[in-house]
Every structure is written in structure tokens, then in C-alpha cells.
Design a protein around this motif. Structure first.
Motif, PDB file in Angstrom:
ATOM      1  N   GLY A  85       0.793  -1.230   0.000  1.00 57.27           N
ATOM      2  CA  GLY A  85       0.000   0.000   0.000  1.00 57.27           C
ATOM      3  C   GLY A  85       0.818   1.268   0.000  1.00 57.27           C
ATOM      4  N   ARG A  86       2.081   1.185  -0.437  1.00 54.23           N
ATOM      5  CA  ARG A  86       2.961   2.355  -0.376  1.00 54.23           C
ATOM      6  C   ARG A  86       2.488   3.508  -1.261  1.00 54.23           C
ATOM      7  NH1 ARG A  86       5.367  -1.837  -2.996  1.00 54.23           N
ATOM      8  NH2 ARG A  86       5.996  -1.564  -5.160  1.00 54.23           N
ATOM      9  N   ARG A  87       1.713   3.192  -2.285  1.00 59.08           N
ATOM     10  CA  ARG A  87       1.203   4.245  -3.173  1.00 59.08           C
ATOM     11  C   ARG A  87      -0.269   4.563  -2.898  1.00 59.08           C
ATOM     12  NH1 ARG A  87       4.937   5.418  -7.002  1.00 59.08           N
ATOM     13  NH2 ARG A  87       6.563   3.863  -7.406  1.00 59.08           N
ATOM     14  N   THR A  88      -0.786   4.041  -1.796  1.00 56.89           N
ATOM     15  CA  THR A  88      -2.174   4.315  -1.415  1.00 56.89           C
ATOM     16  C   THR A  88      -2.189   5.396  -0.345  1.00 56.89           C
ATOM     17  OG1 THR A  88      -2.741   2.005  -1.862  1.00 56.89           O
ATOM     18  CG2 THR A  88      -4.318   3.306  -0.578  1.00 56.89           C
ATOM     19  N   PRO A  89      -2.735   6.569  -0.634  1.00 57.42           N
ATOM     20  CA  PRO A  89      -2.690   7.671   0.341  1.00 57.42           C
ATOM     21  C   PRO A  89      -3.783   7.553   1.384  1.00 57.42           C
ATOM     22  CG  PRO A  89      -3.764   8.416  -1.657  1.00 57.42           C
ATOM     23  CD  PRO A  89      -3.344   6.983  -1.907  1.00 57.42           C
ATOM     24  N   GLY A  90      -3.607   8.296   2.478  1.00 57.83           N
ATOM     25  CA  GLY A  90      -4.632   8.412   3.499  1.00 57.83           C
ATOM     26  C   GLY A  90      -5.485   9.643   3.244  1.00 57.83           C
ATOM     27  N   VAL A  91      -6.050  10.194   4.308  1.00 50.63           N
ATOM     28  CA  VAL A  91      -6.941  11.343   4.143  1.00 50.63           C
ATOM     29  C   VAL A  91      -6.203  12.585   3.672  1.00 50.63           C
ATOM     30  CG1 VAL A  91      -8.633  10.524   5.813  1.00 50.63           C
ATOM     31  CG2 VAL A  91      -6.694  11.900   6.607  1.00 50.63           C
ATOM     32  N   ASP A  92      -4.863  12.640   3.880  1.00 51.14           N
ATOM     33  CA  ASP A  92      -4.098  13.818   3.455  1.00 51.14           C
ATOM     34  C   ASP A  92      -3.646  13.740   2.000  1.00 51.14           C
ATOM     35  OD1 ASP A  92      -2.263  11.811   3.678  1.00 51.14           O
ATOM     36  OD2 ASP A  92      -0.849  12.919   4.940  1.00 51.14           O
ATOM     37  N   ARG A  93      -3.912  12.590   1.341  1.00 51.86           N
ATOM     38  CA  ARG A  93      -3.572  12.361  -0.075  1.00 51.86           C
ATOM     39  C   ARG A  93      -2.073  12.422  -0.347  1.00 51.86           C
ATOM     40  NH1 ARG A  93      -7.817   9.776  -2.098  1.00 51.86           N
ATOM     41  NH2 ARG A  93      -9.763  10.739  -1.400  1.00 51.86           N
ATOM     42  N   GLU A  94      -1.250  12.231   0.671  1.00 49.81           N
ATOM     43  CA  GLU A  94       0.199  12.302   0.502  1.00 49.81           C
ATOM     44  C   GLU A  94       0.766  10.928   0.172  1.00 49.81           C
ATOM     45  OE1 GLU A  94       4.122  14.041   2.856  1.00 49.81           O
ATOM     46  OE2 GLU A  94       2.477  13.171   4.019  1.00 49.81           O
ATOM     47  N   VAL A  95       1.652  10.889  -0.822  1.00 56.02           N
ATOM     48  CA  VAL A  95       2.373   9.676  -1.187  1.00 56.02           C
ATOM     49  C   VAL A  95       3.853  10.029  -1.302  1.00 56.02           C
ATOM     50  CG1 VAL A  95       2.669   7.860  -2.906  1.00 56.02           C
ATOM     51  CG2 VAL A  95       0.384   8.714  -2.405  1.00 56.02           C
ATOM     52  N   ILE A  96       4.710   9.219  -0.714  1.00 51.47           N
ATOM     53  CA  ILE A  96       6.159   9.457  -0.736  1.00 51.47           C
ATOM     54  C   ILE A  96       6.791   8.519  -1.757  1.00 51.47           C
ATOM     55  CG2 ILE A  96       8.276   9.494   0.629  1.00 51.47           C
ATOM     56  CD1 ILE A  96       6.188  11.567   1.474  1.00 51.47           C
ATOM     57  N   THR A  97       7.436   9.087  -2.776  1.00 52.66           N
ATOM     58  CA  THR A  97       7.974   8.262  -3.867  1.00 52.66           C
ATOM     59  C   THR A  97       9.456   8.492  -4.158  1.00 52.66           C
ATOM     60  OG1 THR A  97       7.263   9.930  -5.481  1.00 52.66           O
ATOM     61  CG2 THR A  97       5.726   8.117  -5.002  1.00 52.66           C
ATOM     62  N   THR A  98      10.043   9.598  -3.720  1.00 52.02           N
ATOM     63  CA  THR A  98      11.424   9.919  -4.094  1.00 52.02           C
ATOM     64  C   THR A  98      12.365   9.798  -2.898  1.00 52.02           C
ATOM     65  OG1 THR A  98      11.212  12.294  -3.603  1.00 52.02           O
ATOM     66  CG2 THR A  98      10.538  11.548  -5.800  1.00 52.02           C
ATOM     67  N   PRO A  99      13.664   9.551  -3.148  1.00 53.32           N
ATOM     68  CA  PRO A  99      14.639   9.495  -2.047  1.00 53.32           C
ATOM     69  C   PRO A  99      14.698  10.797  -1.254  1.00 53.32           C
ATOM     70  CG  PRO A  99      15.567   8.567  -4.052  1.00 53.32           C
ATOM     71  CD  PRO A  99      14.269   9.201  -4.439  1.00 53.32           C
TER      72      PRO A  99
END
Length: 555
Positions: free
Chosen positions: A71-85
Motif C-alpha cells: 500500500g505504499r502508493r495508497t494515500p490516506g486522508v491527506d492524499r500524501e504519497v512518498i515516492t522519491t529518495p
């Protein structure tokens, strides 16, 4: 390499020494485990506080949440996803500025995932930052309970699996003294756990205030905030651990007799009575000797669960005889009469009819989706499905089931080919799509020798159950877990050979290769065609990305 936990500044995520990170976290988990075993609660609390502050724990948690978990690309209520170093480095420094006392968990985002018979299961998705903090807290709380959990608890625990639970049930029924089974179904276990009782069981854990906040954080259904007065935040990283803690103590509640004997210098549990419970998270079966004992166990279980705000489902909880069979974790376990054994019966553990039906439906759905595609595309879609299902069930008596699925595959693929070429004859279709590979005829194959895998090609490999209360956090059992992991091989082909050679360990980070993270075959000289064993090693995908980055920068 950058060793952040020893005082160096973190500047480049791709240069972190993950093996050192893993060793630091593992060593501290082991110290917590030992202190818990010795019941040194003061030392446990001090070590847990240290784990919450340990920067290696922060790094490992960030990596798991943003790079490994599905679920690393599934956001929560804040819609934040972390993808870069760079974003991961920022998260690390954000954790350094954060005081856990000040953290207010956002509500989880409610989604519904499909279940059987058209039903859905509610799932709460925390924010990325909240998941990271949950992972940090879990590393502090889990090893304490690993030293105390019952031997027959298998769900969502390190080093344990559904196959351990199935093997335990199978062996417990083989002797013949246990014949009646209580199939216990806890109604909405994750949603109805009593918060006060759970917090009372957890006790004086240093981050108990955070756990209480998670329990009370609420869920967002659309734009509406719904408060949570019971249950654990299902979908969160720490949720399965909290459920295991809440359900700990079933053996004592059922009055199960347990004695100990010394095996290889270690104490091992023995169950001389006829009652035994085997649990995988909230799925459990109670094995008993007769109907009266089964009824008494069911009553005791209902009373014990009521203290935790839980009830047994009257529709799904039933008492059955082993000759009638029952389903557990995707398998059907049943005692059959036979003339080939002195006992007059055989205990058969095989894939359940429900599981076979679901697989056939997935195969049909895949073929409908690719009805106009080339054979190679169809094979690439079906092979992971067939192999994954077969690898899960190859530990039981699955030979006939595998043969039946192979026949079903031939039937639906023949219909697929006929539908694709309605004006061609049977001989033309047979020559185009079905080949003879070695001694096997009628093998569905593509144009470039890319062929379908069949389940009957998988060897039946009996699973060896984990011993008693053994845990990977026990420092005295390092050799046992290295040997066990090297024998528990989940791969085929090159990956299987490399997994065995490396004792199931990633050569880059030193962590186990059988976790949730995908793996990759790394070619040391960069030539993917050079498939000599000396040129290949099996590593995690994130570790492979880091190796590639290091090689590119050093070039």
C-alpha cells in the motif's frame, strides 16, 4: 556507506547501509525479547524507549512504509504519497523534530474491499506519516509480546504462517484422540475489540498514549468523520499486533492442560489433554475429544470473548466431527476411511472447494479480459496466478486437485482458442496453440517458446511447522532460523537456487527474502545473459535499485 544511527548526517537515501540498520534494529528487538522472558519489566521499558528513539528504527520504518509495503502508493486522508529518495530524507528529519507526545493521528480513510458472496470488508487506511509512526511503535511493542504469545498463535507474527497453523491442526488430529471441532467465527473481531480491556492488557507500555490515540482517531467515510469507540484500526501496520494482544490467553481461558519437556536443551510445550486451540489472528478452531467437551469449550470461549467486547457468530460457528470435515485457512481437513492403514482411516488436508472455485473464476475472468490478446500475453497473465496458487497449496494432499485444475485449464484455453478462430479446424488450432514439451503433450505455448505452467509440475512439499514458541527475536535461536529459512523456499528456477545458496537472506541488507518485498536477480557484471551462479545474487528490489545507483555513481 552512510551509517546514520552512529551520528552521521543523512544526505543521500541511496547510500544508507541497510545491513547496519537491520542489525541495529534486530539486536535491540532481541534485547527487549530477553528482558521480557526474564520478566524484567523495568529493563523492558528502558529498551522500548530506546527503540522509539533509535534512528535505525526510523529508517527501517520509512523504508517499509514507502518502498516495501503493497500500500505504499495508497494515500490516506491527506492524499500524501512518498515516492522519491529526497522525500524520504525529509521524512527522516521530520521524525527527528517530532515529539511523539505531540503527534495527533489523523482519522483513517475508509474503503471497502470485496469478500465472498458479494460482501465487503471495511478497511481503514492511515496516512503515510501515521503508518511510519505505527511501524516505529510496533518494533518496540512486538518483541515484548513475542516472548509471551502462545505456541498455537500463528497469525501476523514474524516467522509464522498459515501453513504452520494448518500443519498444527493436521498433526493434532492424526492421533485420533481429538475428533470434534469447534469452528469458531468471531463476529467483526477487528471492529469490536473493547478499548479499555485492550489498554489494560497492554499495560505500562511507554507509547500507550499513542495506541489510545490510534484507537480513538475515527474514520472518514466520504466527507463524514465517524468516531471509533471500539475496535482496532484495521488496515494499519500495528492493527494485527493489537488484535493478537487482545486475543492472547485463549489456552488459559479454555483450561487447556499443558506440560513441558526438555528438547535439545530447550523447554517445549506438550498437550496431553484432548482440548487444543489453534489460532491464526481471528480465525480459530478448537479441537476436542467429544461433543460434551466441544460444547463446554464453546461456552468458555463465548464468555472469555465477551470480556473483550467480542461475540461468536451464531450463523458461522458450528461443531463438526472430523469425518464430516471442516474448512480452515483455505484448506479442507477431513478424516476418511481406508483399508491401507492399520488405523482404518487417513486424515486428508487438501485445497477447499471454495478455494478451487475462486481460482477457476479468476482464470475465467483473465481469459475474458484477454480474449483478443496474443498467447504470450495470456500466458504472462496466467503463470503467476497458477504458480502462486500452487505454491500455497503444495504442502497438502493436493495432487488430484492440481490435476483437475490442469484439465480445467486445457478446457477453457481450448474454448478460448476456438472462439479466437471460429473458422479454423481443430487440427489447425491444436498445431498453432498446443505443443509437446519434453514428455508432456497439449502444452499451451506462445510463438517464442513461452509456455503455460501447469500445477501438476509442482512437487508436493510437506511444510515443517515452526517449533513451539520459537521466535526470530530470540538470540539463542539464530542458527535455527537460518536453517529454517534456507529450507523454506518459496521460489522456482534460478531464484530457488539462489535463495538456497544465500540461506534465504538478502546479501545487500541482510534481511530475510521471504518478507513482503519483491525480489530481483542481480547480475554482478551487468550482463543479464551471463547466468552463471557465481555472477548472480538474489536481493530485494529496493536493494537492487541501491546497488545500481552505487555502481552508476562509482563508474
Amino acid at each position: 556507506m552512510v551509517k546514520v544511527m552512529h551520528g552521521a548526517k543523512l544526505q543521500d537515501w541511496q547510500l544508507i547501509d541497510w545491513q547496519a540498520v537491520h542489525e541495529d534494529v534486530s539486536n535491540l528487538r532481541q534485547r527487549i525479547f530477553v528482558a521480557s522472558k526474564e520478566n524484567d519489566l523495568k529493563q523492558v521499558a528502558n529498551l522500548q524507549k530506546l527503540m522509539l528513539r533509535l534512528r535505525a528504527n526510523w529508517l527501517q520504518s520509512i523504508r517499509r512504509v514507502t518502498q516495501i509495503n503493497k500500500g505504499r502508493r495508497t494515500p490516506g486522508v491527506d492524499r500524501e504519497v512518498i515516492t522519491t529518495p529526497e522525500e524520504r530524507v525529509d521524512l527522516f528529519y521530520w521524525l527527528g523534530r517530532l515529539t511523539l507526545n505531540e503527534w495527533i493521528p489523523p482519522p483513517t480513510r475508509r474503503v471497502n474491499i470485496p469478500k465472498g458472496k458479494g460482501k465487503t470488508r471495511p478497511l481503514g487506511i492511515p496516512t503515510i506519516r501515521d503508518r511510519i509512526i505505527q511501524a516505529i511503535v510496533k518494533n518496540a511493542l512486538e518483541p515484548f509480546w513475542e516472548a509471551r504469545f502462545e505456541a498455537t498463535s500463528y497469525g501476523f507474527r514474524p516467522g509464522r504462517s498459515t501453513h504452520d497453523a494448518i500443519d498444527d491442526v493436521h498433526k493434532s488430529l492424526c492421533g485420533g484422540k481429538r475428533q470434534w471441532i469447534v469452528e469458531a467465527d468471531i463476529k467483526g473481531a477487528f471492529d469490536n475489540i473493547n478499548h479499555a480491556k485492550l489498554m489494560d492488557i497492554i499495560g505500562l507500555f511507554p507509547a500507550r498514549f499513542l495506541i489510545r490515540k490510534w484507537l480513538k482517531a475515527g474514520v472518514m467515510i466520504g466527507l463524514d468523520l465517524t468516531p471509533t469507540t471500539t475496535g482496532t484500526p484495521q488496515g494499519g501496520i500495528i492493527s494485527p499486533l493489537l488484535a493478537n494482544i487482545a486475543l492472547h490467553g485463549m489456552e488459559e481461558a479454555l483450561g487447556i492442560q499443558k506440560v513441558y519437556r526438555m528438547v535439545n536443551g530447550r523447554r517445549q510445550s506438550i498437550y496431553p489433554g484432548t482440548t487444543k486451540v489453534v489460532r491464526y489472528a481471528d480465525d480459530l478452531v478448537i479441537l476436542t475429544g467429544d461433543m460434551e467437551e466441544a460444547l463446554a469449550a464453546k461456552r468458555r470461549m463465548a464468555d472469555w470473548l465477551s470480556e473483550r467486547g467480542l461475540v461468536l457468530s451464531p450463523e458461522k460457528t458450528q461443531i463438526v466431527h472430523v469425518q464430516d470435515g471442516f474448512d480452515f485457512l483455505g484448506f479442507t481437513i477431513r478424516r476418511l476411511k481406508t483399508t491401507t492403514k492399520k488405523s482404518g482411516y487417513i486424515l486428508l488436508t487438501k485445497p477447499s472447494n471454495k478455494a478451487v472455485k475462486r481460482l477457476k473464476e479468476r482464470i475465467r475472468t483473465t481469459l475474458r479480459q484477454y480474449r483478443q490478446s496474443k498467447p504470450d500475453t495470456v500466458i504472462r497473465a496466467l503463470n503467476p496466478l497458477i504458480t502462486g496458487w500452487g505454491m500455497y497449496y503444495r504442502g497438502g494432499g493436493s495432487s488430484r486437485t492440481f490435476q483437475g485444475i490442469d484439465h480445467y485449464l486445457w478446457t477453457v484455453l481450448w474454448k478460448w482458442a476456438r472462439r479466437r478462430h471460429p473458422r479454423k479446424g481443430n487440427k489447425w488450432i491444436a498445431r498453432k496453440y498446443f505443443k509437446t514439451v519434453k514428455e508432456r503433450k497439449w502444452v499451451f505455448a506462445g510463438t517464442d517458446a513461452y509456455r503455460l505452467r501447469y500445477m501438476s509440475e509442482l512437487k508436493i512439499v510437506r511444510h515443517v511447522k515452526v517449533r513451539d514458541t520459537y521466535s526470530p527475536d530470540d538470540p539463542d535461536l539464530t542458527a535455527y532460523w537460518i536453517e529454517r529459512r534456507s529450507k523454506t523456499n518459496p521460489y522456482l528456477g534460478w531464484k530457488a537456487a539462489l535463495f538456497k545458496r544465500q540461506d534465504g537472506t538478502c546479501l545487500k541488507c541482510g534481511d530475510w527474502l521471504m518478507g513482503n518485498e519483491a525480489t530481483h536477480i542481480h547480475h554482478k557484471d551487468g550482463d543479464r545473459k551471463n547466468n552463471l551462479m557465481s555472477n548472480m545474487e538474489l536481493v530485494h528490489e529496493t536493494c537492487h535499485a541501491q546497488i545500481t545507483t552505487e555502481q552508476r555513481r562509482s563508474a
